[in-house]
Structure formats: structure tokens, C-alpha cells
Design an enzyme around this catalytic site. Structure first.
Site, PDB file in Angstrom:
ATOM      1  N   CYS A  25      70.544  18.609 -63.400  1.00  0.00           N
ATOM      2  CA  CYS A  25      70.967  18.903 -62.042  1.00  0.00           C
ATOM      3  C   CYS A  25      72.333  19.561 -62.110  1.00  0.00           C
ATOM      4  CB  CYS A  25      71.045  17.632 -61.198  1.00  0.00           C
ATOM      5  SG  CYS A  25      69.469  16.757 -61.017  1.00  0.00           S
ATOM      6  N   GLY A  78      69.011  23.515 -60.650  1.00  0.00           N
ATOM      7  CA  GLY A  78      68.075  22.739 -59.851  1.00  0.00           C
ATOM      8  C   GLY A  78      67.685  23.492 -58.606  1.00  0.00           C
ATOM      9  N   ASN A 132      73.890  13.713 -62.621  1.00  0.00           N
ATOM     10  CA  ASN A 132      73.119  14.615 -63.475  1.00  0.00           C
ATOM     11  C   ASN A 132      72.800  13.875 -64.757  1.00  0.00           C
ATOM     12  OD1 ASN A 132      72.003  16.817 -64.864  1.00  0.00           O
ATOM     13  ND2 ASN A 132      74.012  17.493 -65.577  1.00  0.00           N
ATOM     14  N   GLY A 133      71.521  13.714 -65.058  1.00  0.00           N
ATOM     15  CA  GLY A 133      71.121  13.019 -66.276  1.00  0.00           C
ATOM     16  C   GLY A 133      69.901  12.150 -66.037  1.00  0.00           C
ATOM     17  N   TYR A 152      69.223  27.170 -73.167  1.00  0.00           N
ATOM     18  CA  TYR A 152      68.517  27.627 -71.963  1.00  0.00           C
ATOM     19  C   TYR A 152      69.165  27.227 -70.650  1.00  0.00           C
ATOM     20  CZ  TYR A 152      64.855  27.837 -68.374  1.00  0.00           C
ATOM     21  OH  TYR A 152      64.159  28.082 -67.227  1.00  0.00           O
TER      22      TYR A 152
END
Length: 504
Positions: free
Chosen positions: A2, A28, A102-103, A256
Site C-alpha cells: 500500500c 494501490g 502498509n504490510g 517492481y
């Protein structure tokens, strides 16, 4: 994966957070949310969709205040169809807390039971982020013991959080009336950085591009295990809150996930990708003689730096053979395999003159399921290529990822249990070249020798947190996010098991 951002300023922050989220949109595309604070009151708006669609003028006007945070969501656990699971999350006690995360927590199931049975706190969604928020809230209540919150209490609470939760997490939380709290897991798996603006504002964000694109100066990355507390008056306090912190960022960020113009943990994403192209050149030479390649063509966007470096080293023309429709989202994070597969030709169109009668080497950043790669190889053949070789700037993705990238089942990975030749045959390429795992780590790591190592479990099967077993992967898979646009799917990267084709 995210994108998160938090700001403390003297001026209204709604537009600033919106702009930062636009710069993090690549992280996201499922949902977006913003919370601001004026006085001691929170103002929130969140919904499913892209940033530009979620926030209209009327929504922005309803977000007053000089402190706030926001998130763009790519769901990896819970229910993707539920708007309730869009972040930020809120709890009213103690103090009033909103949080973005985020995670991915690897012990969320255990924590959920502890919250209900021991902490007597209620969670209302399947999101592990709500679990994390309630653990933080419980520890803040314990540390403050009902008194006004002190900085020492905040850091004590974060230390306790580190002791209870496992997995990957970069967190920004807003505590009503006190300030902004940010912290990162003890391995620094997910990124988080901070910077300042000329007006005295402080911003924290997943990637440096969010700071630079909003007129802020990058100061530094948040260290693994470190907590940063930004008071509402702008004062910043920091403390290391983990006993055995060590920096092992997720290497897939550099392959990426991140934007090439970001710098994360002292590593330029662009330079890392150039370096991967350099090491990939050696692998290409050992597989396909350069005189048998007429052009090197990247598969937009993330592979461009690697492809350019590869072409320069081999002395082969670099060509743009695919045009990208920028109004189609990243296929890696699209909801539903049916939607993803349909979108490949909507997203890319081949320029026939770059393929007709040529032997082309296509370069991609990575190959996860192989479905997109197979479609693109066929597009090159349809455009007139006489030979189609495919090179991946990353090694084979052979293992599930449990730290925030939604590919937790082996059956979804084309490289798991298959040889390179078997993968090549299914994709339909005339040759398939992968990066070497150790070469990839060295290529990225040499940009900043102070990085102690990388979380590269999807490539090497080594889970840095040390708590992942076969049973744990199965349990995590049961809790992975469900729903989406394709009702036949059971997860956002699920694939049909109706043929002999690899589930990729």
C-alpha cells in the site's frame, strides 16, 4: 503493498495529502482514504476506487485541519469487496486514534484471539490492519495508565507492539490532540521515509517521490524498529524501539513495486534496475548469442531501465515496441484473474514495424504467474517477430510471499516446481533467461553497502521473520483477501484450476 502518507503542518493539509496519494497511486488502486484533524476532531473520507475518483471537491472541503494522513490500498488480507476495510481505521479509545498501515501481519489470527480474550477489544473486519490498530491502542492505554499522553508512553507502546506483532509493517497513526506517530518493523521490510517542507511541515511517506513531488526535502528513511513522534506543533522526537533491529528491505520493491524516481533506504530504484540489467546481460550472453538478437524491447514500464542497460552492454538496438494505455491499472494488482487477463491487450499494443521480420528479446521486470508473459509473447509473434526471446530482470518467483504481496499460494507461481525449460515451453518463447538470485541481491545492494541484506523470500524461500512454516502459509492463505469484480475468484490473484495449464 500500500502507499501511506502523514503530514503535520501549520496550513491545511487536505490538498497536500491528496497530491501525495496521487504520487503513490502505483502502490494501490483498490481504495483510498484521508483523515484530517482540526482541534481534537477527526474528519474522514474513504472509499473504493482511485484517488481522483474517491475525492471530489465536496469531499476535500470536508477535510479541514493542519494534521492528517492517507492511504492508497492494495489489499492482501481480508475482504477486498468491503468498503469498511478501506483505510484509515479508527478507534475512539484511548484518546482517539486513526491509522494507516502498509504490510502484512503473519500472526494476525493469534492476535485477534488475544484482543478478544485478553485485551477485551473488538475488531469488526477481517483486516490485519484493524488488528494492528487495536494492539497499538491497547498498548498506548497501558503505557499512559489513564494520564495525559507523554512521549515516553508513546515509545513504550511501540516497544510493546514490536514484542507482540510479527510480519511486515510501516505504520502512521494520528493520536487526537497529540500528534503523528510513525514506526517501521524491526527488519524494515516495508519502506517509510520522512522529510520537511520550507513552511516547516513534516511529511512521512512510503516513497521519497511523494515528498519530492509535493515540494518537500527528503531527510532520511525511518530506521527498522524506529518510532517517530511528530507533535502537533511540529516538534519531532525519535527513538529506537526494537531490541534487534536490522535492515532487510523487500527486494521486490526495487524489482517492481516502487517508482523508479524513488530512493528507498539509500538505494535509487532507477540505479538498482540499471544494475539488474547489467547482471542480466551476462545471463543473456550465455543463452542467446547477441548476433541472433535484432532488437531489445522492454515490457513497459518497470523493465525499461534494465532493458536499456542490457541493450547498451550488448550493443543491440533498444526499441519501444509496445505502447501502454496509461488509463488501465497495473495488471499485477488487478481484482480477479479474469479482469487481469482481459486487460493485457487493452493495456499494451504492439508497434508492428518494430517486430516484423525481427528476432526480438523482450525484457520484463519479473514473471509471477506467466499469464501476462504468454500473452505478450504471442502479441510479438502476431506482430511479425520471427524469434521471440524473453528475459526477466528478476529470478524465478518460486515461493509464496507473506509480507504484503498477494501471492501466497505455490500453485499461482509459474516457476514453482517447474524447470526453466518447462516455463519457456508454456509461455511460448524461443528462449527464456532469468536473473540469478545472488546476482540480483548484489546488483541492488551495491548501491548502498550499508544495507545488511534483503527480504527476498519469493525468490529464495528464506522468510526473514523466522516464523513462517508450511502450516503458517496455509493459515495465512485462509485469511487472504476475498471478493472483487470476478465472482469466480477466491482471491485477488486466484486462478482457475480447470486445465493442465500452469496456474500463473
Amino acid at each position: 503493498m500500500c502507499g501511506i502518507v502523514g503530514v503535520v503542518s501549520r496550513a491545511p493539509v487536505n490538498q497536500l495529502i491528496y497530491d501525495a496519494l496521487l504520487l503513490l497511486q502505483h502502490r494501490g488502486q483498490d481504495a483510498a482514504g484521508i483523515v484530517t484533524q482540526e482541534g481534537r476532531k477527526f474528519f474522514m473520507h474513504k472509499a473504493k476506487g482511485m484517488v481522483r475518483d474517491v475525492f471530489r471537491t465536496r469531499n476535500m472541503r470536508a477535510l479541514p485541519g493542519s494534521v492528517g494522513l492517507g492511504q492508497v490500498r492494495y489489499p492482501t488480507a481480508g475482504n477486498a469487496a468491503s468498503e469498511e476495510e478501506a483505510q484509515p481505521f479508527y478507534v475512539n479509545a484511548p484518546f482517539g486514534i486513526v491509522m494507516v498501515h502498509n504490510g502484512n501481519l503473519t500472526n494476525a489470527r493469534q492476535l485477534r484471539a488475544e484482543l478478544a480474550d485478553t485485551d477485551h477489544r473488538h475488531t469488526n473486519t477481517e483486516s490485519d490492519s484493524e488488528v494492528l490498530l487495536n494492539v497499538l491502542a491497547h498498548e498506548l492505554a497501558r503505557a499512559s495508565s489513564g494520564a495525559p499522553l507523554r512521549s515516553a508512553d508513546v515509545f513504550a507502546a511501540v516497544r510493546a507492539v514490536h514484542g507482540r506483532i510479527k510480519g511486515s509493517y510501516a505504520v502512521i497513526a494520528l493520536i487526537a490532540g497529540y500528534g503523528l506517530l510513525a514506526f517501521r518493523d524491526p527488519f524494515g521490510i516495508r519502506p517509510l521515509c520522512m522529510g520537511h517542507g520550507s513552511d516547516g511541515s513534516t511529511m512521512l511517506a512510503s516513497e521519497s517521490v511523494a515528498l519530492e513531488g509535493t515540494g518537500h526535502v527528503l531527510d532520511r528513511d525511518i530506521a527498522p524498529g524506529e518510532a517517530v513522534f511528530v507533535h502537533t506543533d511540529g516538534r519531532v522526537e525519535t527513538q529506537q524501539c526494537a531490541e534487534h533491529a536490522q535492515l532487510h528491505p523487500c527486494i521486490f520493491e526495487y524489482v517492481y513495486l516502487a517508482r523508479p524516481d524513488s530512493v528507498m533506504d539509500g538505494i535509487s530504484v532507477y540505479q538498482a534496475r540499471l544494475n539488474m540489467g547489467e547482471t542480466l546481460a551476462k545471463r543473456v550472453i550465455s543463452t542467446v548469442p547477441p548476433n541472433e538478437i535484432d532488437a531489445i524491447i522492454p515490457i513497459p514500464e518497470s523493465s525499461r531501465p534494465s532493458a536499456m542497460q542490457l541493450a547498451q552492454l550488448l550493443g543491440i538496438p533498444y526499441r519501444e515496441g509496445f505502447v501502454k494505455n496509461r488509463y488501465v491499472g497495473r495488471t499485477f494488482i488487478m481484482p480477479g484473474q479474469g479482469v487481469r487477463k482481459k486487460s493485457v491487450r487493452q493495456k499494451l499494443n504492439a508497434i508492428s514495424s518494430e517486430f516484423k521480420g525481427r528476432r526480438v528479446l523482450l525484457v520484463d521486470d519479473s514473471i509471477v504467474r506467466g499469464t501476462t508473459s504468454k500473452e505478450i509473447v504471442q502479441m510479438a509473434r502476431d506482430a511479425g517477430a520471427t524469434k521471440v526471446y524473453l528475459a526477466s530482470a528478476a529470478p524465478p518467483v518460486r515461493y509464496p510471499n507473506v509480507y504484503g504481496i498477494d501471492m501466497p499460494t505455490r500453485s499461482e507461481l509459474i516457476a514453482h516446481g517447474r524447470t526453466v525449460e518447462e516455463i519457456r515451453e508454456w509461455i511460448g518463447a524461443d528462449a527464456l533467461i532469468y536473473q540469478d538470485v545472488q546476482a540480483m541481491k548484489q546488483a541492488v545492494g551495491k548501491v548502498n553497502p550499508q544495507v545488511q541484506g534483503f527480504e527476498a523470500s519469493c525468490f529464495d524461500g528464506v522468510y526473514i521473520t523466522g516464523d513462517i512454516s508450511e502450516a503458517q502459509v496455509t493459515a495465512l492463505n485462509e485469511g487472504r483477501n476475498r471478493g472483487g469484480e470476478d465472482e469466480a475468484d477466491t482471491s485477488r490473484l486466484a486462478l482457475p484450476n480447470t486445465s493442465d495449464a500452469p496456474d500463473a
